[in-house]
Design a protein around this motif. Structure first.
Motif, PDB file in Angstrom:
ATOM      1  N   UNK A   1       0.808  -1.224   0.000  1.00 36.46           N
ATOM      2  CA  UNK A   1       0.000   0.000   0.000  1.00 36.46           C
ATOM      3  C   UNK A   1       0.837   1.268   0.000  1.00 36.46           C
ATOM      4  N   UNK A   2       2.037   1.213   0.547  1.00 39.84           N
ATOM      5  CA  UNK A   2       2.849   2.416   0.774  1.00 39.84           C
ATOM      6  C   UNK A   2       4.238   2.223   0.169  1.00 39.84           C
ATOM      7  N   UNK A   3       4.447   2.634  -1.082  1.00 37.12           N
ATOM      8  CA  UNK A   3       5.746   2.442  -1.726  1.00 37.12           C
ATOM      9  C   UNK A   3       6.921   3.014  -0.943  1.00 37.12           C
TER      10      UNK A   3
ATOM     11  N   UNK B   1      10.206   0.773   0.200  1.00 35.92           N
ATOM     12  CA  UNK B   1      11.607   1.055  -0.100  1.00 35.92           C
ATOM     13  C   UNK B   1      12.406   1.169   1.194  1.00 35.92           C
ATOM     14  N   UNK B   2      11.902   1.970   2.132  1.00 37.88           N
ATOM     15  CA  UNK B   2      12.609   2.183   3.391  1.00 37.88           C
ATOM     16  C   UNK B   2      12.879   0.873   4.115  1.00 37.88           C
TER      17      UNK B   2
ATOM     18  N   UNK C   1      23.011  -7.519   0.313  1.00 39.94           N
ATOM     19  CA  UNK C   1      22.928  -6.612  -0.837  1.00 39.94           C
ATOM     20  C   UNK C   1      21.511  -6.053  -0.981  1.00 39.94           C
ATOM     21  N   UNK C   2      21.346  -4.728  -1.048  1.00 35.68           N
ATOM     22  CA  UNK C   2      20.014  -4.110  -0.995  1.00 35.68           C
ATOM     23  C   UNK C   2      19.321  -4.026  -2.352  1.00 35.68           C
ATOM     24  N   UNK C   3      18.866  -5.166  -2.871  1.00 35.74           N
ATOM     25  CA  UNK C   3      18.034  -5.172  -4.075  1.00 35.74           C
ATOM     26  C   UNK C   3      16.588  -5.091  -3.604  1.00 35.74           C
ATOM     27  N   UNK C   4      15.879  -4.023  -3.969  1.00 34.77           N
ATOM     28  CA  UNK C   4      14.522  -3.820  -3.462  1.00 34.77           C
ATOM     29  C   UNK C   4      13.500  -4.260  -4.508  1.00 34.77           C
ATOM     30  N   UNK C   5      12.401  -4.819  -4.025  1.00 35.78           N
ATOM     31  CA  UNK C   5      11.404  -5.451  -4.873  1.00 35.78           C
ATOM     32  C   UNK C   5      10.024  -4.878  -4.597  1.00 35.78           C
ATOM     33  N   UNK C   6       9.158  -4.955  -5.592  1.00 29.57           N
ATOM     34  CA  UNK C   6       7.764  -4.569  -5.400  1.00 29.57           C
ATOM     35  C   UNK C   6       6.922  -5.397  -6.358  1.00 29.57           C
ATOM     36  N   UNK C   7       6.230  -6.377  -5.838  1.00 31.76           N
ATOM     37  CA  UNK C   7       5.403  -7.221  -6.683  1.00 31.76           C
ATOM     38  C   UNK C   7       4.816  -8.359  -5.867  1.00 31.76           C
ATOM     39  N   UNK C   8       3.951  -9.139  -6.493  1.00 35.06           N
ATOM     40  CA  UNK C   8       3.311 -10.238  -5.780  1.00 35.06           C
ATOM     41  C   UNK C   8       2.862 -11.308  -6.770  1.00 35.06           C
TER      42      UNK C   8
END
Length: 362
Positions: A53-55, A59-60, A72-79
């Motif tokens: 709900x809160x991009x 990220x944070x 290693x900080x690889x950030x993801x957004x998906x489901x």
């Protein structure tokens, strides 16, 4: 190698380590990312639902958790349920400790007739895509790799739109409907990727490819060859042809019988490296033998990370590292799928301990 208090000392920063891996060079040690969304949110005082709900929080939380554990900080957004909401259905956001990600609550297609009326969604407004675009813009501002929000693969999107059991029946009894749904899924994913490329430029994007419901627990290799391979081939080829610089390809679950077919997919080149991530069901020795030119990732069993003792997690991580370090294309340590959100933090710390003990290259 340098040691401080018995622990090897990193010689590269995380971005240097990943850069070396992606350029076909040997980094100082095996890179590690636990593929953590829900876990990162809980770790930082948010909810799993916040991660979708809160991009900004998504990220944070992922960056803070990577800093805490040293990975290693690889950030993801998906489901994994992507497609059902985006094509006009309903999604249930995770609200309990037993729900790790959004799930389809109402499929857009509940009959053969519904498929005839189905239209492509607007990639600028559909489902989770506006939040995914906001997430990508935050990543761009921070100089992080951008993974487009249209997560998933052609057949899994189809299964989320019509329900997996219905789609499986269609493959057997009404293949023309299965093919129509697959074509709609393909068209949508390519539209979404083009939107991301137009927004950010192909050079900033890392594609996200997956094969999930095509696992052998659900489909036979013959069904994979007929219904999955041609559409997934076109998807991957056209995305790479857009000029996308790299890709992450998660091969989820029991895929051993499908591996010879997956070998036929566009799997990148030295100029377009593709990381192949495997579930714990595929032995890393097998993955390395069959895909020697790719970066191999994986594949500590997630349920052991959640339910096992630290010694078990440490041992499985050691085995993965020692096998993975032999990969001629490079190796990236991960769980076999997303890190369970309720995994004990100490077990994640234990994985990092194993990286420090066994992950450095001579």
């Amino acid at each position: 190698m340098d040691r401080v208090g018995g622990i090897c000392k990193d010689k590269m920063a995380p971005h240097e380590r990943m850069g070396a891996l992606m350029m076909g060079q040997t980094p100082d040690r095996v890179p590690f990312n636990p593929f953590a969304m829900g876990f990162a949110g809980i770790n930082c005082g948010y909810t799993i639902k916040d991660m979708y709900d809160h991009p900004q929080r998504a990220v944070e939380a992922q960056l803070w958790t990577a800093e805490q554990y040293g990975y290693e900080p690889i950030v993801l957004f998906g489901y994994a349920a992507y497609g059902g909401w985006e094509f006009g259905g309903e999604v249930k956001m995770p609200t309990s400790p037993w729900e790790g990600a959004p799930a389809v609550a109402k499929h857009p297609v509940e009959s053969d007739e519904d498929l005839e009326k189905l239209e492509l969604p607007d990639v600028k407004t559909a489902g989770i895509l506006p939040a995914a675009m906001e997430f990508s813009k935050l990543c761009d501002q921070m100089g992080l790799p951008i993974l487009p929000g249209a997560s998933g693969d052609v057949v899994t999107v189809a299964g989320n739109v019509v329900d997996v059991s219905r789609f499986c029946r269609w493959m057997i009894k009404k293949p023309e409907l299965a093919h129509r749904m697959l074509q709609l899924s393909l068209d949508h994913l390519l539209e979404a990727y083009q939107y991301w490329v137009d927004t950010f430029g192909a050079e900033k994007i890392m594609a996200g490819f997956f094969v999930t419901i095509a696992a052998n627990q659900i489909m036979s290799p013959k069904q994979f060859e007929k219904f999955v391979l041609p559409y997934q081939y076109e998807f991957q080829k056209k995305v790479l042809d857009m000029g996308v610089q790299a890709a992450f390809f998660h091969i989820c679950g029991e895929q051993n019988l499908n591996l010879p077919l997956i070998q036929q997919l566009p799997l990148g080149s030295p100029r377009q490296p593709v990381i192949l991530s495997f579930g714990h069901e595929v032995d890393l020795d097998t993955a390395i033998k069959m895909f020697p030119n790719n970066i191999i990732a994986g594949n500590v069993e997630p349920q052991v990370i959640q339910n096992g003792k630290p010694a078990q997690v440490y041992e499985l991580t050691r085995i993965a590292i020692e096998k993975g370090k032999k990969a001629p294309g490079g190796f990236f340590l991960m769980p076999g799928c997303e890190l369970p959100p309720m995994a004990p933090g100490y077990n994640v710390h234990t994985m990092m301990k194993a990286v420090n003990d066994f992950g450095f290259y001579d």
